[in-house]
Design a protein around this motif. Structure first.
Motif, PDB file in Angstrom:
ATOM      1  N   GLU A 230      46.352  36.735  35.215  1.00  0.00           N
ATOM      2  CA  GLU A 230      46.418  37.805  34.230  1.00  0.00           C
ATOM      3  C   GLU A 230      45.049  38.278  33.767  1.00  0.00           C
ATOM      4  O   GLU A 230      44.864  39.464  33.495  1.00  0.00           O
ATOM      5  CB  GLU A 230      47.247  37.337  33.032  1.00  0.00           C
ATOM      6  N   ASP A 231      44.065  37.380  33.661  1.00  0.00           N
ATOM      7  CA  ASP A 231      42.737  37.792  33.218  1.00  0.00           C
ATOM      8  C   ASP A 231      42.089  38.713  34.254  1.00  0.00           C
ATOM      9  O   ASP A 231      41.421  39.693  33.899  1.00  0.00           O
ATOM     10  CB  ASP A 231      41.846  36.576  32.974  1.00  0.00           C
ATOM     11  N   PHE A 232      42.278  38.407  35.525  1.00  0.00           N
ATOM     12  CA  PHE A 232      41.741  39.258  36.587  1.00  0.00           C
ATOM     13  C   PHE A 232      42.389  40.642  36.533  1.00  0.00           C
ATOM     14  O   PHE A 232      41.704  41.671  36.632  1.00  0.00           O
ATOM     15  CB  PHE A 232      41.999  38.615  37.949  1.00  0.00           C
TER      16      PHE A 232
ATOM     17  N   MET B 183      32.499  40.727  35.559  1.00  0.00           N
ATOM     18  CA  MET B 183      33.485  39.901  34.875  1.00  0.00           C
ATOM     19  C   MET B 183      34.665  39.633  35.809  1.00  0.00           C
ATOM     20  O   MET B 183      35.161  38.508  35.912  1.00  0.00           O
ATOM     21  CB  MET B 183      33.978  40.610  33.610  1.00  0.00           C
ATOM     22  N   GLN B 184      35.102  40.675  36.505  1.00  0.00           N
ATOM     23  CA  GLN B 184      36.216  40.515  37.426  1.00  0.00           C
ATOM     24  C   GLN B 184      35.848  39.613  38.594  1.00  0.00           C
ATOM     25  O   GLN B 184      36.668  38.811  39.058  1.00  0.00           O
ATOM     26  CB  GLN B 184      36.657  41.894  37.927  1.00  0.00           C
TER      27      GLN B 184
ATOM     28  N   SER C  73      54.631  41.282  35.057  1.00  0.00           N
ATOM     29  CA  SER C  73      53.966  40.050  35.494  1.00  0.00           C
ATOM     30  C   SER C  73      54.850  39.229  36.421  1.00  0.00           C
ATOM     31  O   SER C  73      54.419  38.207  36.954  1.00  0.00           O
ATOM     32  CB  SER C  73      53.579  39.201  34.286  1.00  0.00           C
TER      33      SER C  73
ATOM     34  N   LEU D  36      36.298  36.107  37.880  1.00  0.00           N
ATOM     35  CA  LEU D  36      37.703  35.702  37.764  1.00  0.00           C
ATOM     36  C   LEU D  36      38.448  35.763  39.090  1.00  0.00           C
ATOM     37  O   LEU D  36      39.615  35.376  39.167  1.00  0.00           O
ATOM     38  CB  LEU D  36      38.425  36.630  36.766  1.00  0.00           C
TER      39      LEU D  36
ATOM     40  N   GLN E 206      40.420  32.694  40.662  1.00  0.00           N
ATOM     41  CA  GLN E 206      41.654  32.249  40.028  1.00  0.00           C
ATOM     42  C   GLN E 206      42.707  33.336  39.961  1.00  0.00           C
ATOM     43  O   GLN E 206      43.905  33.053  39.833  1.00  0.00           O
ATOM     44  CB  GLN E 206      41.363  31.731  38.614  1.00  0.00           C
TER      45      GLN E 206
ATOM     46  N   ALA F  40      43.777  42.062  33.927  1.00  0.00           N
ATOM     47  CA  ALA F  40      43.330  42.748  32.710  1.00  0.00           C
ATOM     48  C   ALA F  40      41.955  43.378  32.907  1.00  0.00           C
ATOM     49  O   ALA F  40      41.694  44.494  32.439  1.00  0.00           O
ATOM     50  CB  ALA F  40      43.307  41.773  31.533  1.00  0.00           C
ATOM     51  N   ALA F  41      41.068  42.685  33.615  1.00  0.00           N
ATOM     52  CA  ALA F  41      39.743  43.233  33.892  1.00  0.00           C
ATOM     53  C   ALA F  41      39.837  44.447  34.813  1.00  0.00           C
ATOM     54  O   ALA F  41      39.105  45.425  34.662  1.00  0.00           O
ATOM     55  CB  ALA F  41      38.845  42.162  34.505  1.00  0.00           C
TER      56      ALA F  41
ATOM     57  N   SER G  83      41.673  39.590  46.128  1.00  0.00           N
ATOM     58  CA  SER G  83      40.891  39.709  44.893  1.00  0.00           C
ATOM     59  C   SER G  83      39.456  40.118  45.196  1.00  0.00           C
ATOM     60  O   SER G  83      38.877  40.985  44.518  1.00  0.00           O
ATOM     61  CB  SER G  83      40.910  38.385  44.123  1.00  0.00           C
TER      62      SER G  83
END
Length: 225
Positions: free
Chosen positions: A129-131, A119-120, A27, A123, A126, A133-134, A176
């Motif tokens: 980490e959530d992006f 879901m991605q 990270s 995200l 922003q 993870a998806a 993204s």
């Protein structure tokens, strides 16, 4: 650097320290060049130095830390040759994964992947980490449904340098959204049962970061070897 409040005492300590340090390195919370003092880590995790030493050795085996005996242990800089090899490995395996899935024509899988893409997409603005993870869930699901989950773990363990390079690249404008668009193309090809289109979409998707290495290195010369 904030380790977990406490380790799970029902599990061996070294693997937990390893996973925490590995996640912090990938990270970039622990940036390239960061010193990792064994005694300090042992104190923070409330452990003896032995499990910390074992964790650092495993990280060294993945090329994520450089151990200089009797001197220092540092988070390694990103090695482009290692990143290129990881890319070659991942592309070789994943091209066969998407071909297998396209030929199988699993409509339920296309629906699952489409849900992960949406879901991605939610995200994308922003990032973070959530992006990521998806994104990982999207690719891991393909390996699992293709019946080769162990190969996902193999690729994951060999991709530390490549993953860090992607972390540096992700904040680039439009990146993204580009990832989401690529994933949608892969899903569309799988739903259409078109293995050639699925492979073409995946190849384009995986080639992005290494194609921008010169720019990444110019922005982060202290991180990339």
């Amino acid at each position: 650097m904030k380790p977990p409040h406490k380790l799970d005492r029902t599990r061996q300590a070294a693997p937990q320290v390893f996973e925490w340090l590995r996640a912090a390195i990938l990270s970039l919370e622990l940036a390239p060049g960061t010193p990792l003092a064994r005694a300090e880590l042992a104190e923070r995790f409330d452990l003896s130095q032995t499990p910390v030493r074992d964790a650092l050795i495993r990280l060294s085996e993945e090329g994520l830390v450089d151990i200089f005996p009797q001197h220092a242990t540092l988070v390694s800089r990103i090695d482009l040759h290692s990143a290129e090899q990881a890319q070659f490995l991942r592309c070789s395996i994943e091209l066969e994964v998407v071909r297998t899935l396209a030929l199988a024509g699993d409509a339920a899988l296309a629906g699952r992947l489409a849900a992960l893409v949406e879901m991605q997409a939610a995200l994308a603005a922003q990032g973070g980490e959530d992006f990521i993870a998806a994104d990982q869930a999207f690719h891991r699901t393909m390996y699992e449904v293709a019946g080769v989950p162990d190969l996902y773990e193999l690729v994951r363990r060999r991709s530390g340098h490549l993953d860090r390079l992607r972390r540096l690249d992700l904040p680039s404008p439009g990146n993204s959204d580009r990832v989401v668009r690529d994933h949608r193309r892969i899903v569309d090809a799988l739903a259409a049962r078109d293995p050639d289109a699925a492979q073409a979409a995946l190849r384009a998707h995986l080639s992005g970061t290494l194609g921008r290495v010169a720019d990444i290195r110019a922005r982060y010369p202290e991180y990339v070897a």
